[in-house]
Write an enzyme that holds these catalytic residues in place. Structure first.
Site, PDB file in Angstrom:
ATOM      1  CB  CYS A 113      33.663 -11.128 -16.688  1.00 42.03           C
ATOM      2  SG  CYS A 113      32.957  -9.435 -15.846  1.00 42.03           S
ATOM      3  N   GLY A 134      14.600 -39.049 -15.226  1.00 42.94           N
ATOM      4  CA  GLY A 134      15.188 -38.704 -16.476  1.00 42.94           C
ATOM      5  C   GLY A 134      14.013 -38.694 -17.696  1.00 42.94           C
ATOM      6  CD  GLU A 177      16.008 -42.851  -8.354  1.00 41.33           C
ATOM      7  OE1 GLU A 177      16.899 -42.458  -9.231  1.00 41.33           O
ATOM      8  OE2 GLU A 177      16.261 -43.891  -7.745  1.00 41.33           O
ATOM      9  N   GLY A 232      12.638 -35.926 -11.673  1.00 45.01           N
ATOM     10  CA  GLY A 232      12.910 -34.732 -11.255  1.00 45.01           C
ATOM     11  C   GLY A 232      12.308 -33.665 -12.081  1.00 45.01           C
ATOM     12  CE1 TYR A 278      18.938 -31.566 -11.881  1.00 46.09           C
ATOM     13  CE2 TYR A 278      17.288 -31.714 -13.514  1.00 46.09           C
ATOM     14  CZ  TYR A 278      17.875 -32.410 -12.762  1.00 46.09           C
ATOM     15  OH  TYR A 278      17.518 -33.765 -12.244  1.00 46.09           O
TER      16      TYR A 278
HETATM   17  C1  PLP Z   1      19.351 -36.495 -11.151  1.00 45.97           C
HETATM   18  C2  PLP Z   1      18.749 -37.777 -10.694  1.00 45.97           C
HETATM   19  C3  PLP Z   1      17.329 -38.172 -10.799  1.00 45.97           C
HETATM   20  C4  PLP Z   1      16.373 -37.024 -11.359  1.00 45.97           C
HETATM   21  O1  PLP Z   1      16.713 -36.940 -12.901  1.00 45.97           O
HETATM   22  P1  PLP Z   1      15.653 -36.163 -14.026  1.00 45.97           P
HETATM   23  O2  PLP Z   1      16.259 -36.189 -15.217  1.00 45.97           O
HETATM   24  O3  PLP Z   1      15.590 -34.611 -13.517  1.00 45.97           O
HETATM   25  O4  PLP Z   1      14.478 -36.803 -13.903  1.00 45.97           O
HETATM   26  C5  PLP Z   1      16.823 -39.391 -10.606  1.00 45.97           C
HETATM   27  N1  PLP Z   1      17.956 -40.375 -10.022  1.00 45.97           N
HETATM   28  C6  PLP Z   1      19.152 -39.985 -10.031  1.00 45.97           C
HETATM   29  C7  PLP Z   1      19.939 -41.030  -9.411  1.00 45.97           C
HETATM   30  C8  PLP Z   1      19.503 -38.807 -10.328  1.00 45.97           C
HETATM   31  O5  PLP Z   1      20.988 -38.421 -10.091  1.00 45.97           O
END
Ligand code: PLP
Length: 427
Positions: free
Chosen positions: A349, A242, A279, A281, A377
């Site tokens: 469209c 996050g 975690e 992303g 994303y």
């Molecule tokens: C999507 C997600 C992430 C990654 O989130 P980011 O905002 O991209 O860092 C990590 N853990 C879980 C459970 C997620 O659903």
């Protein structure tokens, strides 16, 4: 981390590392996703530095960008992976990941996905409900194995982000109410096919401050202490992903800004034996990618000017989905053209098919534009809506460029489709 150093202009032409973007557009066409390997590595290094010398594991949130080349890069750098589907498990294994570094999140794990993950021997299931815990126990028992379990708790904290990417509030579908977690842990302890290993949360995405994490951490530590009093000991604490990136003028915290207070709190409360998992992303890939697109037409109406480009919401869904802001920069500087205000839109469209609004751009028909911060994303949310083949993806490393996913062909669009036989006409 900013995009500037990996996607910067030289002699008025935007480059990806050492390669001029017009060269990549010439070679591979547009729309085209372009990633910088050095940017991926730099984003990883920020996390690696922040966990150096600690018992910690960074599990890349695969859904942000799941191209095998990206997964392979992170695997080689030492990442674990956070997956949310059986498809993602297959991807990370194909990229060479050790299942021992894979955690499995998601509210709707199907039986076949649980079986697949148990057979692979993943590190942990991040369980999101009582019903899932029951299903997991049943399947593990049937397979004669023990399932490693972490409960994803919902700490009810406000991550101050977009409602669609806020996941740690009571009203969200994610996680188990933190007050109900102890009862579920007790239930899990009773089951011989379950092995309690940790606790996790994931409170949202594009978070630009530390305080929501620390609020969640505090609640998790209190839960962990309460469980320990009952003799339920955990091995790890997973704070989810996050962490935000800079799209425009955000000043997101550095991974160390997050991790230092986390390690300090664990130490202070005598819980430093816990492995810390994150975690991330978006913060690992978001600013390592751009979407390269070409202006097809400039269209002036009474109230607005439109730059109609060859990329659309099917290629980059974030603006349509979250009204997300992405920087848009011309690939070549045009000193002779006066800037005008444009909405940058695609050919689809839908009025929701826009990529950027009210941007001052000095452009002409046929020009290339770079849509910034598109590494997360972007492609992973792409579709074939309007029967548009999905874009190609290129990974740049210095002066080299690898085509890591060719552009889909028109044939690919309906190669899997079948028309029912018409000879069985009912009379
Ligand atoms: C999507 C997600 C992430 C990654 O989130 P980011 O905002 O991209 O860092 C990590 N853990 C879980 C459970 C997620 O659903």
């Amino acid at each position: 981390m900013t995009t500037a150093s990996y996607f910067s202009a030289r002699d008025g032409i935007l480059h990806a590392e050492d390669i001029p973007l017009p060269e990549l557009a010439e070679r591979h066409g547009t729309p085209l996703y372009v990633y910088s390997r050095a940017a991926l590595r730099a984003a990883w290094q920020a996390y690696a530095d922040a966990i150096a010398g600690r018992d910690a594991l960074v599990c890349y949130g695969v859904k942000a960008n799941s191209n095998l080349a990206v997964l392979h890069e992170f695997q080689r750098l030492g990442a674990g992976f956070d997956i949310v589907s059986g498809g993602e498990l297959a991807r990370v294994l194909a990229a060479g990941a050790s299942p021992k570094r894979v955690v499995f999140s998601g509210v709707g794990k199907q039986a076949w996905e649980i079986r697949q993950a148990l057979a692979a021997g993943i590190k942990c299931f991040n369980v999101e409900s009582a019903a899932e815990l029951e299903r997991l126990a049943d399947i593990a028992q049937e397979m004669g194995v023990r399932a490693p379990v972490s409960l994803r708790v919902n700490p009810d904290v406000d991550a101050h982000t977009h409602p669609y990417i806020s996941t740690g509030l009571k009203e969200n579908k994610f996680g188990v109410d933190i007050h109900k977690a102890p009862a579920l842990y007790r239930q899990a302890r009773q089951h011989p096919a379950l092995e309690i290993v940790g606790v996790d949360c994931h409170i949202g995405s594009q978070i630009t401050e530390i305080s929501p994490y620390l609020d969640a951490l505090d609640k998790l530590l209190t839960l962990i202490e309460g469980l320990a009093d009952e003799g339920i000991t955990l091995r790890h604490l997973d704070l989810g992903g996050g962490l935000g990136i800079r799209y425009t003028d955000e000043t997101p915290p550095h991974p160390a800004d997050l991790l230092n207070p986390v390690f300090a709190a664990l130490h202070q409360r005598g819980l430093h034996h816990l492995q810390v998992i994150l975690e991330p992303g978006r913060s690992l890939v978001g600013n390592a990618g751009i979407l390269l697109t070409r202006v097809e037409y400039l269209k002036r109406t009474e109230v607005r000017n439109f730059a109609i480009v060859d990329a659309a919401m099917n290629d980059l869904m974030r603006p349509a989905l979250y009204e997300a802001w992405h920087g848009v920069v011309p690939v070549e500087t045009r000193a002779q053209v006066a800037p005008e205000t444009y909405d940058v839109v695609g050919p689809i469209c839908e009025s929701g098919d826009w990529l950027a609004r009210e941007r001052a751009l000095a452009i002409e028909q046929g020009d290339l534009l770079a849509i910034q911060s598109a590494g997360a994303y972007g492609f992973s949310m792409a579709s074939q809506y309007n029967s548009r083949p999905r874009a190609a993806e290129v990974l740049v490393d210095g002066q080299d460029a690898w085509l890591i996913r060719p552009r889909e062909s028109i044939h690919d669009l309906f190669a899997q489709e079948r028309v029912p036989h018409r000879d069985k006409v009912s009379s």
